[in-house]
Write a protein that holds these residues in place. Structure first.
Motif, PDB file in Angstrom:
ATOM      1  N   THR A   5      -4.780  -0.614   2.830  1.00 38.99           N
ATOM      2  CA  THR A   5      -4.286  -1.213   1.583  1.00 38.99           C
ATOM      3  C   THR A   5      -3.415  -0.210   0.816  1.00 38.99           C
ATOM      4  O   THR A   5      -3.165  -0.374  -0.371  1.00 38.99           O
ATOM      5  CB  THR A   5      -5.460  -1.659   0.687  1.00 38.99           C
ATOM      6  OG1 THR A   5      -6.276  -0.521   0.387  1.00 38.99           O
ATOM      7  CG2 THR A   5      -6.300  -2.723   1.379  1.00 38.99           C
ATOM      8  N   LEU A   8      -0.650  -1.481  -1.374  1.00 37.73           N
ATOM      9  CA  LEU A   8      -0.974  -2.285  -2.561  1.00 37.73           C
ATOM     10  C   LEU A   8      -1.184  -1.350  -3.742  1.00 37.73           C
ATOM     11  O   LEU A   8      -2.309  -1.024  -4.116  1.00 37.73           O
ATOM     12  CB  LEU A   8      -2.237  -3.122  -2.315  1.00 37.73           C
ATOM     13  CG  LEU A   8      -2.156  -4.146  -1.176  1.00 37.73           C
ATOM     14  CD1 LEU A   8      -3.500  -4.828  -0.997  1.00 37.73           C
ATOM     15  CD2 LEU A   8      -1.079  -5.169  -1.463  1.00 37.73           C
ATOM     16  N   ASN A  24      -3.775  -2.659  -8.543  1.00 34.19           N
ATOM     17  CA  ASN A  24      -3.894  -2.960  -7.122  1.00 34.19           C
ATOM     18  C   ASN A  24      -4.808  -1.931  -6.461  1.00 34.19           C
ATOM     19  O   ASN A  24      -4.873  -0.763  -6.873  1.00 34.19           O
ATOM     20  CB  ASN A  24      -2.518  -2.964  -6.465  1.00 34.19           C
ATOM     21  CG  ASN A  24      -1.689  -4.160  -6.887  1.00 34.19           C
ATOM     22  OD1 ASN A  24      -2.167  -5.284  -6.907  1.00 34.19           O
ATOM     23  ND2 ASN A  24      -0.436  -3.919  -7.244  1.00 34.19           N
ATOM     24  N   SER A 128      -8.053  -6.261  -2.973  1.00 36.16           N
ATOM     25  CA  SER A 128      -6.619  -6.134  -3.216  1.00 36.16           C
ATOM     26  C   SER A 128      -6.304  -5.840  -4.677  1.00 36.16           C
ATOM     27  O   SER A 128      -5.248  -5.287  -4.983  1.00 36.16           O
ATOM     28  CB  SER A 128      -5.886  -7.411  -2.782  1.00 36.16           C
ATOM     29  OG  SER A 128      -6.354  -8.539  -3.505  1.00 36.16           O
TER      30      SER A 128
END
Length: 329
Positions: A5, A8, A24, A128
């Motif tokens: 991730t 993000l 994020n 997320s």
């Protein structure tokens, strides 16, 4: 396959007046703390940086903090990461995007999946986005250091301080330096008054000294990050127990170990010989022991009833078992 991730990143919403921040999951913790510092605000739970302790190099992210429920010495006063978390967005094992909680502190609609995701170590879904309540910054800090105590006396001193009205925000024992350290934070005048009162309260426990400003902050940054065990050979264990049980728990652990106490005695950091399993001697105590570095790197086995609930949750959130399989059972 590894799912990252790291892309993000970024703060989605920050309202200093409302004491809320949404970011994020891949956003570096340093970036968030810098943004908060500009408004003289902070994350209440004091997230740690364990790169030196664990010998890793990855940049700590806010999603990683939530996934591990990472919480520093201030947990005894401000609560854990999960207590400041007000909203999450994540993707479950079937690819469904789910939002829970909100962007305000007063949000009680539906199941509290926010708390469930905190500390799930990525076994229930891929985070997320996360939202937090934040707190104003700290004007002054001071630490009362009590010298020469053994573990039992140190826990007694910490318990007495934590039971007082003086708002202790950190209580740790560093046996190799024979120091019991107690932190006070707040407005300058309040810290000065409470420090004097705390010294009087603990009179008779041992010789005392005071640390102020940067000296106090540096001590607690090192305590938070457990840098005193960085690079030390052996297996690293994190043991959570009832604070009053800590002195007895230590008697069941290997005599050649190195250890320190945080959270008033409720958190034991221990470095032991490679391959040693500390759980065998802890059966009579409530709590759990997790090996973070070493051959026995596993979470503490759950009781049968709790394990059944955990397995049921994973079956609903991740029916195909694709998220960190085997990490937590």
């Amino acid at each position: 396959e590894v799912l990252s991730t790291a892309g993000l990143t970024g703060i989605e919403l920050y309202e200093p007046g409302a004491l809320t921040l949404v970011a994020n999951a891949g956003t570096p913790v340093a970036e968030i703390e810098a943004a908060l510092a500009q408004e003289n605000q902070r994350l209440p739970f004091e997230p740690m940086d364990h790169r030196a302790l664990l010998g890793t190099t990855g940049e700590p992210t806010i999603g990683g903090v939530v996934a591990t429920n990472a919480s520093g010495p201030r947990r005894i006063q401000a609560g854990a990461c999960r207590d400041s978390l007000i909203g999450v967005r994540y993707v479950d094992g079937q690819g469904t995007v789910i939002k829970n909680g909100g962007r305000v502190m007063k949000n009680v609609t539906g199941y509290d999946l926010v708390k469930l995701m905190a500390g799930s170590h990525g076994t229930l879904g891929v985070l997320s986005e996360v939202g937090f309540k934040v707190l104003p910054g700290i004007e002054a800090t001071a630490t009362l250091v009590v010298h020469g105590l053994d573990a039992a006396r140190a826990v007694a001193a910490m318990s007495k301080a934590l039971g007082s009205p003086y708002e202790i925000s950190g209580a740790a024992y560093l046996p190799e330096a024979t120091k019991t350290v107690l932190r006070l934070e707040g407005f300058e005048a309040s810290v000065t008054y409470r420090l004097k009162a705390l010294r009087a309260l603990l009179d008779g426990f041992g010789d005392m000294e005071e640390l102020h400003g940067e000296a106090s902050r540096d001590l607690w940054a090192a305590t938070r990050d457990v840098t005193h065990f960085a690079g030390v050979a052996g297996d690293l264990w994190r043991i959570s127990v009832k604070p009053s049980d800590a002195p007895e728990v230590l008697k069941f652990l290997p005599s050649d170990m190195r250890y320190s106490l945080d959270w008033g005695g409720g958190l034991i950091w221990a470095v032991v010989s490679e391959g040693a399993d500390l759980r065998g001697g802890l059966g009579k105590f409530s709590g759990h022991a997790t090996c973070l570095r070493g051959a026995a790197r596993t979470f503490h086995p759950e009781p049968a009833a709790l394990a059944a609930i955990s397995q049921g949750l994973r079956a609903q959130f991740d029916p195909r078992r694709i998220f960190n399989t085997g990490l937590m059972g």
